[in-house]
Enzyme design. Sequence first.
Site, PDB file in Angstrom:
ATOM      1  N   GLU A 106       0.819  -1.203   0.000  1.00 39.80           N
ATOM      2  CA  GLU A 106       0.000   0.000   0.000  1.00 39.80           C
ATOM      3  C   GLU A 106       0.854   1.254   0.000  1.00 39.80           C
ATOM      4  O   GLU A 106       2.027   1.247   0.382  1.00 39.80           O
ATOM      5  CB  GLU A 106      -0.957  -0.019   1.185  1.00 39.80           C
ATOM      6  CG  GLU A 106      -0.282  -0.227   2.506  1.00 39.80           C
ATOM      7  CD  GLU A 106      -1.288  -0.594   3.603  1.00 39.80           C
ATOM      8  OE1 GLU A 106      -1.867  -1.685   3.518  1.00 39.80           O
ATOM      9  OE2 GLU A 106      -1.458   0.214   4.514  1.00 39.80           O
ATOM     10  N   CYS A 119       3.597   8.514   0.735  1.00 41.38           N
ATOM     11  CA  CYS A 119       4.234   7.573   1.662  1.00 41.38           C
ATOM     12  C   CYS A 119       4.285   6.223   0.949  1.00 41.38           C
ATOM     13  O   CYS A 119       3.258   5.714   0.513  1.00 41.38           O
ATOM     14  CB  CYS A 119       3.395   7.497   2.941  1.00 41.38           C
ATOM     15  SG  CYS A 119       3.993   6.256   4.098  1.00 41.38           S
ATOM     16  N   CYS A 126       7.061  -7.264   6.764  1.00 42.75           N
ATOM     17  CA  CYS A 126       8.226  -6.682   7.439  1.00 42.75           C
ATOM     18  C   CYS A 126       8.758  -7.670   8.468  1.00 42.75           C
ATOM     19  O   CYS A 126       7.989  -8.389   9.102  1.00 42.75           O
ATOM     20  CB  CYS A 126       7.820  -5.381   8.133  1.00 42.75           C
ATOM     21  SG  CYS A 126       9.202  -4.518   8.913  1.00 42.75           S
ATOM     22  N   CYS A 130       7.711  -4.975  15.138  1.00 43.77           N
ATOM     23  CA  CYS A 130       7.264  -3.986  16.140  1.00 43.77           C
ATOM     24  C   CYS A 130       5.851  -4.370  16.599  1.00 43.77           C
ATOM     25  O   CYS A 130       4.975  -4.629  15.771  1.00 43.77           O
ATOM     26  CB  CYS A 130       7.260  -2.578  15.533  1.00 43.77           C
ATOM     27  SG  CYS A 130       8.893  -2.106  14.922  1.00 43.77           S
ATOM     28  N   CYS A 133       2.546  -2.615  15.234  1.00 42.03           N
ATOM     29  CA  CYS A 133       2.482  -2.311  13.798  1.00 42.03           C
ATOM     30  C   CYS A 133       1.794  -3.426  13.021  1.00 42.03           C
ATOM     31  O   CYS A 133       2.094  -4.608  13.219  1.00 42.03           O
ATOM     32  CB  CYS A 133       3.899  -2.098  13.271  1.00 42.03           C
ATOM     33  SG  CYS A 133       3.965  -1.750  11.509  1.00 42.03           S
ATOM     34  N   CYS A 349      -0.249   2.020   9.137  1.00 37.96           N
ATOM     35  CA  CYS A 349       0.747   1.339   8.340  1.00 37.96           C
ATOM     36  C   CYS A 349       0.427  -0.154   8.183  1.00 37.96           C
ATOM     37  O   CYS A 349       0.380  -0.886   9.164  1.00 37.96           O
ATOM     38  CB  CYS A 349       2.044   1.509   9.121  1.00 37.96           C
ATOM     39  SG  CYS A 349       3.493   1.283   8.225  1.00 37.96           S
TER      40      CYS A 349
HETATM   41  N1  SAH Z   1      10.341   0.224   9.149  1.00 35.91           N
HETATM   42  C1  SAH Z   1      10.477   1.642   9.125  1.00 35.91           C
HETATM   43  C2  SAH Z   1       9.475   2.375   8.252  1.00 35.91           C
HETATM   44  C3  SAH Z   1       8.046   1.932   8.252  1.00 35.91           C
HETATM   45  S1  SAH Z   1       7.016   2.333   9.619  1.00 35.91           S
HETATM   46  C4  SAH Z   1      10.466   2.188  10.537  1.00 35.91           C
HETATM   47  O1  SAH Z   1      10.291   1.425  11.458  1.00 35.91           O
HETATM   48  O2  SAH Z   1      10.689   3.380  10.712  1.00 35.91           O
HETATM   49  C5  SAH Z   1       6.898   4.081   9.691  1.00 35.91           C
HETATM   50  C6  SAH Z   1       6.557   4.578  11.084  1.00 35.91           C
HETATM   51  O3  SAH Z   1       5.213   4.228  11.448  1.00 35.91           O
HETATM   52  C7  SAH Z   1       7.456   3.984  12.142  1.00 35.91           C
HETATM   53  O4  SAH Z   1       7.869   4.963  13.059  1.00 35.91           O
HETATM   54  C8  SAH Z   1       6.529   2.988  12.799  1.00 35.91           C
HETATM   55  O5  SAH Z   1       6.940   2.626  14.068  1.00 35.91           O
HETATM   56  C9  SAH Z   1       5.215   3.718  12.763  1.00 35.91           C
HETATM   57  N2  SAH Z   1       4.051   2.863  13.031  1.00 35.91           N
HETATM   58  C10 SAH Z   1       3.920   1.545  12.848  1.00 35.91           C
HETATM   59  N3  SAH Z   1       2.715   1.112  13.265  1.00 35.91           N
HETATM   60  C11 SAH Z   1       2.060   2.183  13.728  1.00 35.91           C
HETATM   61  C12 SAH Z   1       0.775   2.390  14.311  1.00 35.91           C
HETATM   62  N4  SAH Z   1      -0.086   1.403  14.479  1.00 35.91           N
HETATM   63  N5  SAH Z   1       0.446   3.646  14.666  1.00 35.91           N
HETATM   64  C13 SAH Z   1       1.312   4.676  14.496  1.00 35.91           C
HETATM   65  N6  SAH Z   1       2.526   4.541  13.948  1.00 35.91           N
HETATM   66  C14 SAH Z   1       2.907   3.304  13.569  1.00 35.91           C
END
Ligand code: SAH
Length: 363
Positions: A106, A119, A126, A130, A133, A349
């Site tokens: 996406e 974006c 991934c 995390c 996420c 995301c």
């Molecule tokens: N892998 C990279 C880029 C993708 S995520 C990274 O970790 O930076 C981009 C941002 O969105 C990251 O800071 C991530 O932690 C955040 N993110 C992921 N899931 C999220 C959620 N449910 N709500 C808000 N931010 C989120």
Amino acid sequence: MTRSDPDHPDPSTVTPSRSLCGLDQHELIAWLDEHRYPAYRAEQLRRWIFHRGAGSVQEMTDLPQELRRELAVDFQLFKSRIVAHQVASDRTVKLLLALEDEKHVECVLMRETRRRTVCISTQVGCAMGCVFCASGLHGLDRNLSSPEILEQILRLQHCLTAGERLTNIVVMGIGEPLANLPALLQALEPVHAQDGLGLSPRRVTISTIGLPKGIRELAAVGRPYNLAVSLHAPNNELRNTLVPVNQEIGLDPILDAADDYFASTGRRVTYEYVLLAETNDRSRHARQLAALLADRNAHVNLIPLNNVDVLPWSCPGEPETRRFVEILETAGVVTTVRKRKGADIDAACGQLRLHNLEGRIGE
Ligand code: SAH
């Protein structure tokens, strides 16, 4: 030749396997030369691809019919297909793209008064894991190729209306960009090229979970990209639980690599921090974060959590967020709270892809 002869397929029945928008200037000229067309046709083609918003080779009406026919035998302009196109009330657009192998990614277009930001994703799924996420819930499937990354930008550019121009790119979609850096850098070449989108690297932000080796590789590229590091916790104990990959890395090597990135590019590093109620949003976390960053030329971007329905995390309230900001600012750390965009669509995301994996698109 028969239609069923796999070695000599009838061109009219075969879907070409190469992406036209993924060819660079030299590859285009080489193809044109091989097919006895002059090199200036490459400029015309690139204008159609990057400026005139062609959706297919057939739309490139000032190219000779024969050239268009030959191009269509070898290439598809885009290899991805739009599977879902959501538009939020704030005009944020989210596209779910199906790739050649039916995997999905996406990408999002966000509109602000003076900015049009896209974006983009760099991987299918991934590996970072995390815990809040949606992108990593099913692990990593594969890296995206450079045309697959570039196509997201061009597809979203097509969603702009006359008079709107793409101003910024954030690599904050699905995946860990520094785990697929060569493809990302290749995709960004035509973004910077004058006969491409002509967008400066200063308008591109690459967000990483903090892979020190990748940060150093990015610095060595010598382009002033903005670097955003997803910190989410001010100490290893807490970060290990929220960002499992931290167990093998640790905060110090990340901060060292980010300091070196600033030293060599002059670009101030942003630290992203998703606030999770009663987990990393306490005053002591803010104080610890301030101590970590106060002497660095850093900027903290607090991200309000996007709810992922299958996950248990929640956003702290307004007072807790305000207190967190105040502690950082009192310590001299520049802090912003990210604006929510596209709140009424699957904005988190990886959320749209997740819903699609679960068969919930179209409900
Ligand atoms: N892998 C990279 C880029 C993708 S995520 C990274 O970790 O930076 C981009 C941002 O969105 C990251 O800071 C991530 O932690 C955040 N993110 C992921 N899931 C999220 C959620 N449910 N709500 C808000 N931010 C989120």
